[in-house]
Scaffold this motif. Sequence first.
Motif, PDB file in Angstrom:
ATOM      1  N   PRO A  22       0.820  -1.223   0.000  1.00  0.00           N
ATOM      2  CA  PRO A  22       0.000   0.000   0.000  1.00  0.00           C
ATOM      3  C   PRO A  22       0.846   1.263   0.000  1.00  0.00           C
ATOM      4  O   PRO A  22       0.466   2.266  -0.600  1.00  0.00           O
ATOM      5  N   HIS A  23       1.999   1.217   0.659  1.00  0.00           N
ATOM      6  CA  HIS A  23       2.859   2.396   0.674  1.00  0.00           C
ATOM      7  C   HIS A  23       3.407   2.686  -0.718  1.00  0.00           C
ATOM      8  O   HIS A  23       3.452   3.844  -1.151  1.00  0.00           O
ATOM      9  N   THR A  24       3.800   1.639  -1.428  1.00  0.00           N
ATOM     10  CA  THR A  24       4.339   1.830  -2.773  1.00  0.00           C
ATOM     11  C   THR A  24       3.275   2.361  -3.721  1.00  0.00           C
ATOM     12  O   THR A  24       3.522   3.292  -4.497  1.00  0.00           O
ATOM     13  N   SER A  25       2.083   1.770  -3.662  1.00  0.00           N
ATOM     14  CA  SER A  25       1.017   2.210  -4.566  1.00  0.00           C
ATOM     15  C   SER A  25       0.595   3.645  -4.264  1.00  0.00           C
ATOM     16  O   SER A  25       0.364   4.441  -5.180  1.00  0.00           O
ATOM     17  N   LEU A  26       0.518   4.008  -2.980  1.00  0.00           N
ATOM     18  CA  LEU A  26       0.174   5.388  -2.635  1.00  0.00           C
ATOM     19  C   LEU A  26       1.276   6.355  -3.060  1.00  0.00           C
ATOM     20  O   LEU A  26       0.996   7.470  -3.517  1.00  0.00           O
ATOM     21  N   LEU A  27       2.517   5.929  -2.904  1.00  0.00           N
ATOM     22  CA  LEU A  27       3.642   6.772  -3.312  1.00  0.00           C
ATOM     23  C   LEU A  27       3.588   7.061  -4.806  1.00  0.00           C
ATOM     24  O   LEU A  27       3.706   8.215  -5.237  1.00  0.00           O
ATOM     25  N   LEU A  28       3.383   6.024  -5.605  1.00  0.00           N
ATOM     26  CA  LEU A  28       3.314   6.206  -7.057  1.00  0.00           C
ATOM     27  C   LEU A  28       2.089   7.026  -7.446  1.00  0.00           C
ATOM     28  O   LEU A  28       2.145   7.872  -8.345  1.00  0.00           O
ATOM     29  N   TRP A  29       0.982   6.773  -6.768  1.00  0.00           N
ATOM     30  CA  TRP A  29      -0.273   7.478  -7.041  1.00  0.00           C
ATOM     31  C   TRP A  29      -0.118   8.981  -6.800  1.00  0.00           C
ATOM     32  O   TRP A  29      -0.506   9.807  -7.633  1.00  0.00           O
ATOM     33  N   ALA A  30       0.466   9.343  -5.662  1.00  0.00           N
ATOM     34  CA  ALA A  30       0.607  10.759  -5.308  1.00  0.00           C
ATOM     35  C   ALA A  30       1.735  11.425  -6.083  1.00  0.00           C
ATOM     36  O   ALA A  30       1.594  12.561  -6.555  1.00  0.00           O
ATOM     37  N   LEU A  31       2.856  10.721  -6.230  1.00  0.00           N
ATOM     38  CA  LEU A  31       4.024  11.316  -6.878  1.00  0.00           C
ATOM     39  C   LEU A  31       3.744  11.668  -8.329  1.00  0.00           C
ATOM     40  O   LEU A  31       4.171  12.719  -8.820  1.00  0.00           O
ATOM     41  N   SER A  32       3.018  10.803  -9.019  1.00  0.00           N
ATOM     42  CA  SER A  32       2.739  11.064 -10.435  1.00  0.00           C
ATOM     43  C   SER A  32       1.965  12.367 -10.613  1.00  0.00           C
ATOM     44  O   SER A  32       2.236  13.145 -11.535  1.00  0.00           O
ATOM     45  N   LEU A  33       1.010  12.640  -9.720  1.00  0.00           N
ATOM     46  CA  LEU A  33       0.242  13.883  -9.823  1.00  0.00           C
ATOM     47  C   LEU A  33       1.104  15.106  -9.537  1.00  0.00           C
ATOM     48  O   LEU A  33       0.861  16.185 -10.078  1.00  0.00           O
ATOM     49  N   PRO A  99      10.285  21.067  -0.993  1.00  0.00           N
ATOM     50  CA  PRO A  99       9.912  20.725   0.394  1.00  0.00           C
ATOM     51  C   PRO A  99       8.425  20.443   0.569  1.00  0.00           C
ATOM     52  O   PRO A  99       8.045  19.514   1.297  1.00  0.00           O
ATOM     53  N   SER A 100       7.571  21.209  -0.100  1.00  0.00           N
ATOM     54  CA  SER A 100       6.128  20.967   0.003  1.00  0.00           C
ATOM     55  C   SER A 100       5.751  19.645  -0.647  1.00  0.00           C
ATOM     56  O   SER A 100       4.872  18.921  -0.151  1.00  0.00           O
ATOM     57  N   MET A 101       6.384  19.321  -1.765  1.00  0.00           N
ATOM     58  CA  MET A 101       6.098  18.048  -2.427  1.00  0.00           C
ATOM     59  C   MET A 101       6.448  16.869  -1.524  1.00  0.00           C
ATOM     60  O   MET A 101       5.667  15.918  -1.389  1.00  0.00           O
ATOM     61  N   ILE A 102       7.624  16.943  -0.911  1.00  0.00           N
ATOM     62  CA  ILE A 102       8.046  15.859  -0.014  1.00  0.00           C
ATOM     63  C   ILE A 102       7.097  15.757   1.171  1.00  0.00           C
ATOM     64  O   ILE A 102       6.659  14.662   1.554  1.00  0.00           O
ATOM     65  N   ALA A 103       6.747  16.914   1.764  1.00  0.00           N
ATOM     66  CA  ALA A 103       5.822  16.915   2.899  1.00  0.00           C
ATOM     67  C   ALA A 103       4.450  16.391   2.487  1.00  0.00           C
ATOM     68  O   ALA A 103       3.780  15.700   3.268  1.00  0.00           O
ATOM     69  N   GLY A 104       4.019  16.703   1.261  1.00  0.00           N
ATOM     70  CA  GLY A 104       2.730  16.219   0.780  1.00  0.00           C
ATOM     71  C   GLY A 104       2.692  14.708   0.665  1.00  0.00           C
ATOM     72  O   GLY A 104       1.717  14.057   1.072  1.00  0.00           O
ATOM     73  N   ILE A 105       3.751  14.124   0.111  1.00  0.00           N
ATOM     74  CA  ILE A 105       3.816  12.663  -0.024  1.00  0.00           C
ATOM     75  C   ILE A 105       3.866  12.000   1.351  1.00  0.00           C
ATOM     76  O   ILE A 105       3.156  11.017   1.614  1.00  0.00           O
ATOM     77  N   LEU A 106       4.693  12.538   2.247  1.00  0.00           N
ATOM     78  CA  LEU A 106       4.786  11.969   3.590  1.00  0.00           C
ATOM     79  C   LEU A 106       3.456  12.090   4.334  1.00  0.00           C
ATOM     80  O   LEU A 106       3.094  11.204   5.123  1.00  0.00           O
ATOM     81  N   SER A 107       2.716  13.163   4.083  1.00  0.00           N
ATOM     82  CA  SER A 107       1.405  13.334   4.720  1.00  0.00           C
ATOM     83  C   SER A 107       0.426  12.267   4.252  1.00  0.00           C
ATOM     84  O   SER A 107      -0.371  11.747   5.046  1.00  0.00           O
ATOM     85  N   VAL A 108       0.467  11.945   2.962  1.00  0.00           N
ATOM     86  CA  VAL A 108      -0.396  10.885   2.430  1.00  0.00           C
ATOM     87  C   VAL A 108      -0.083   9.554   3.112  1.00  0.00           C
ATOM     88  O   VAL A 108      -0.989   8.812   3.521  1.00  0.00           O
ATOM     89  N   LEU A 109       1.202   9.250   3.260  1.00  0.00           N
ATOM     90  CA  LEU A 109       1.597   7.993   3.904  1.00  0.00           C
ATOM     91  C   LEU A 109       1.237   7.993   5.392  1.00  0.00           C
ATOM     92  O   LEU A 109       0.823   6.962   5.942  1.00  0.00           O
TER      93      LEU A 109
END
Length: 542
Positions: A22-33, A99-109
Amino acid sequence: MLFKQQIFHPIRVFVGGLSTSPHTSLLLWALSLLLFSSGQDSLMAHDEGLYAWRSRFMIESDDWIHPWSTPHHKTPGPYWLIASSYTLFGISEASGRLPSMIAGILSVLLLYEIGKILFGKKVAWLAGAILSVEFLWLQYSRLGTPDVPMIFLVLLAIWSLLKAELHPKYRAAWCFLVGLSFGLGFLVRSFMIVLPIIALLPYLIWEHRRHRHLANPMLYFGFVVGLIPTFVWLWLNWLRYGNASVEQLVDFVINLGSGERDHNGLEFYLWNLPLKAFPWFFFSLLGSFLVIRRPIRYYQLILVGYPFILFVELSLFSTRVSHYSLALYPFIALLAAVGLNWLGKIYQDVETPQSKSLHKIPRNLSYAFGLLGVLLAIAGIFAFIWGDAEVRKYAILAFVSGLSWLILPLVWINRYHLGKKSLTSRYWLAGWLIAAWISLAAAGSSGFLSNYNPDIKAFIQQPAIAQVLQSYPINFLDVGGKTDVLLKFYTPHHGKRLEQVSELPTSGYAWVSVKQVANVSQPYRILGTVQKVSLMELLKKI
């Protein structure tokens, strides 16, 4: 038959991917956007432009404590984050937004981890996926502002509180992390971190006999440690400015709380949240009803109490703007996941009389959003045919978004009218997420989420203009507002800030507001004009 297989193949791939990590799929899902772009970036003013320029000024002045001539009204956390990114990757829009992008991905996880504790993996994954496709959340995850980094720290604190309950053996370490998160939150967002702390107090106080977080000294020790960077910064500023440093921080909050902005009244968030979080806000209302009807033991004051109190706080605070409500968006996503998961069960279960009566809800929603998709697609076609170049960008977005929302009625029709029983609720849930993802991907690819002032960017990239900007210092005369913020960042070499036309030098270059150009008496040449500001070359008298 082959056509139908091709239509549903992406959904099958998506649903199949849910069984992976689930972490990998969420990471790919959010990162692509976060990565979709038109290839051209430009800053949003005011806020992003201000943070970008001030961070750049810290680097160029070689002073990361007090580069300004007067005390500053904000804590330096966001400037340090952006300036660090500039130092590592160069000064650009992309590095400022990192920094916001990284924080956004970490927030999703983190939201996934919180949801997993409260509801289990399925709802938790849905919550993370929904957060990624909430429009305002995605937009600010792609902007160089402190909003998303602060929310990451708040989610980290909430997750740590839950982990401290689940693992009493390591309670001290988890409580230390709670305090550290809130302490660093003050560095990043100043007094705004107080609002989520207050919203958590009912949980901390009412459930104290059970978890005893407030009696844990490591909570306060972590908070003090988190405040150390801010204390050091304040002390160094006090050595230079005296008490004015603290007064500026306090006065800024008082000024924000003393008057409305843009006449946004108490009802502002009542319409702004449904608009900016559409359609997930309405699913979150359903989720709230379900959670209130069947409370989550021990955690009701986090799940429902926290967002409700935070909403009241934000509404009572007189400065009401969209991005202040971003702290609510993870909980909108979490509650929306609860509501959407419940609808998914109704979609598939038609065995009981109650389910049969409720079966109309997912059916009607599917057809309603299918109709919305048709209207968007038709509007996009008409706008593309009869609109100008600017309108056509929106037309393409409307057309693509409209087609994507047709997924929902197609899934429903194929299951209940064409007998495709393999299209389970997972496909229907995936239809909601994929439609939103495609719409936002199209918006990103069109530049709507990264290129906010293309006219200024195109202007400064003209060869003649770029050569002047790179070679000479540029003065500023009567340039204000958003254009001033942007030009300060995009001008490599700054001259002086001038108040009067008489202060212009006898030669050189200056940004001059259009209304002041006619008042210039000495010889000059206009190299170009953008957003009512001209780049003027001052010529020596012969």
